[in-house]
Design an enzyme around this catalytic site. Sequence first.
Site, short mmCIF file in Angstrom:
data_model
loop_
_atom_site.label_atom_id
_atom_site.label_comp_id
_atom_site.label_asym_id
_atom_site.label_seq_id
_atom_site.Cartn_x
_atom_site.Cartn_y
_atom_site.Cartn_z
CG HIS A 58 -1.49 1.60 1.23
ND1 HIS A 58 -2.52 2.34 0.92
CD2 HIS A 58 -1.33 2.28 2.49
CE1 HIS A 58 -2.85 3.11 0.77
NE2 HIS A 58 -2.30 2.97 2.69
CG HIS A 82 1.11 6.70 4.13
ND1 HIS A 82 1.41 5.99 3.01
CD2 HIS A 82 -0.06 6.16 4.81
CE1 HIS A 82 0.53 5.51 2.76
NE2 HIS A 82 -0.80 6.23 3.91
CD GLU A 86 -3.12 6.18 11.40
OE1 GLU A 86 -2.50 6.91 10.54
OE2 GLU A 86 -4.38 5.76 11.80
CG ASP A 87 -1.28 1.28 11.59
OD1 ASP A 87 -1.99 1.86 12.11
OD2 ASP A 87 -1.39 1.92 9.76
CG ASP A 158 -3.52 6.96 2.69
OD1 ASP A 158 -2.98 5.76 2.38
OD2 ASP A 158 -3.49 7.71 3.52
CG ASP A 279 -18.38 18.25 -23.44
OD1 ASP A 279 -19.29 17.99 -22.95
OD2 ASP A 279 -18.30 19.10 -22.31
MN MN Z 1 -2.45 4.88 3.88
#
Ligand code: MN
Length: 738
Positions: A58, A82, A86-87, A158, A279
Amino acid sequence: MASMSQPADNVLAPDNLLAKLAEHWPDFDQEKVLEGFQMAVEAHSGQTRQSGEPYVNHPIQVAETVADYGLDADTVIAALLHDVLEDTDVTPEDIQSKFGSDVLHMIEGVTKLKIPVATDSTERQKAKAESTRAAESLRKLLLAMAQDFRVMVIKLADRLHNMKTLDAFTEAKQARIARETLDIYAPIASRLGIWQLKWQLEDLAFKILHPDDYSTMKDRVAKSRSKREQELSASIEVLQDLLKEKGLGHVTVMGRPKHLYSIYVKHVKQKVPFDEIYDLIALRIITEQTYECYLALGLVYEIWKPIPGLYSDYIQNPKSNGYQSLHTKVEGPGGDPLEIQIRTKKMHEIAEFGVAAHWSYKEQGDDALPNPDNQFARLRKQLFDWSKDNSMSSDFLRSVSSDLFSEQVFAFTPKGDVIDLPAGSTIIDFAFRVHSRIGERLVGATINGKIVPLSTKIENGDIVHLQTRANAEPSLDWLRLATSSHTRSKLRAYLRKRNRAESISHGKAAIEREVRNLGLDPREVLSAAVMKEVAQNTRDCVKAEDVYARVGEGIISVASVVNRLRDIFREQKPDEEKLAPVEPQESTVVSGGIDNVMIKRARCCQPVPGEDVQGYVTRGRGIVIHRRLCPNLQRLVHTDGERIMPIDWRSDSTTYPVGLKIVMIDRQGLLMDITVIIAEAKANVVGAKIKTLPNHTAEIDISIEVSDINHLKELMTKIGNYSDVLSVLRGVGSGSRK
Ligand code: MN
């Protein structure tokens, strides 16, 4: 036999990512990026996504998108990492030490806030905590973006990858994420000009939220497009041959993709019949050089007939968001209008990738394009104006940002640091918010390059440049001009540190100034008797000096003392009037011009008719009239009291020169503006001198002719009310000291 996890097996290789980075940044630091890649792989090892894929795939794909959009190695590293804060066990210190603070700030910007929820809390409490967390995280993200746009590009990439990989979630969760994407992230992508992301996010959300409409729309568009593409293909070939023949073989011609959601909005919400959405297909011609755009346009007109009035040159006249392109409409096959856009590759990247492209061209020092700093400043300003923008598609985002920005303003230092302040804050608040030492030495400021008074209120998105001087110190007025309690407490702390003698003189001067502004005479109002009563009614004060000192320290306000003074003074005045002028009938009445050689006007205080004056009987040079508060006269009262006599000086048609000292913001034409005000008040200027002071202010010594005290007061009020004027004072004590 099969082990639980075989992580390295299906982890993506870094090759693709490195190749994408090298396209925009040939000299990027490959070792550093690989180090980031490795850190991500290790940190997420053993973690899998809902689909069973290694989790790290990811962030790797998010990083690839970011690299696609032309952002640099630091952004790519931040994208790779990123999710680690957090994880995983990776700490901010690890990131800071390996990759520096830019990377760390970006990662922190996209990291969601942790708001602890008690395990025994109810579903409702949990839901409430979750929505608080979402709102606070969004607020944090918007702030981080204001400081560094790259943060939002990572966040959007993300979100894009998450939207593409929602299959494993429940329908309810998919719908919630899709709704949020449509409400928040697509509008942000649109604001940042990243059309590529906006379209993809919208179409992905559309597919989840309205699956039936989506597939109907998709079929109809495909059918109608393939028909038109067939019609067009022959003429496109002709155009391509023609381009090659004229040496423009490198120029590409492509169909312009139309994204389904925008057609759906047009068709369903704006009720445009499908057949009238012409269009559905349009052409885009991408060149290398600007002049080639015009050559290509000429060739286009050799094949298709232009429709008059439908040509726009946004290359010579870029749109305010920096968009550049030639637009034209021609009669296509079958006579249907065909839209054609012609632009260079760089213009195209800016059109598609918006702020990301601006950023990367700025970093690479390409100055052939519209000034990126202006684009950033405009975007920042816009970012904070969302709440006011009714055209914004998302009510949700509007309400979030109006909550966010109604009680606070966000301004920037010249370096781009965000300073958030309570709404209504002034330059002084801003300075103390940056650092109290900056506030204490503040002498001037500019907002967005324009010099402004220190009392100016900050607006969202302002870029504030402060000017300081080592020996400067805060003025007492600032307590009034500062609006945040933070600033006031800092100011008070500073003022308290000043020694008592200084505090007394500052406090006294401030009170005197305020009394004079009320048109009263400080000598009279600040009498020992009045001040004693004020002191007795003020906390912790015994005598007049205590009151002055407390004001000078900023503990009590000038206004509260002056209000009390005025009340007491008014109460006492009737008595005073009975007592004061001992024998008023003996006042010497002087009317109008002092043609009597025996009566002269004091040069030191320049009195005018109608004001409170006294005469001093000189030895052999007649009577000199002084203002009652003239310090020279006061000295004479002590040494030569018997020579002072009451005077009642009335005006007639004569005018008298009076010196004024005006301090104002230094800029061109200021003397002109002041003389206009004076002329409008029907007074003459007899002399003026300008002195530029170092802190962007100027002092004007001006001599004007007035008929009496009312005329003078009216004039001083008018000048004082002029926006750039900081103070107007009578030039007391200038001239000879006799
Ligand atoms: Mn993410």
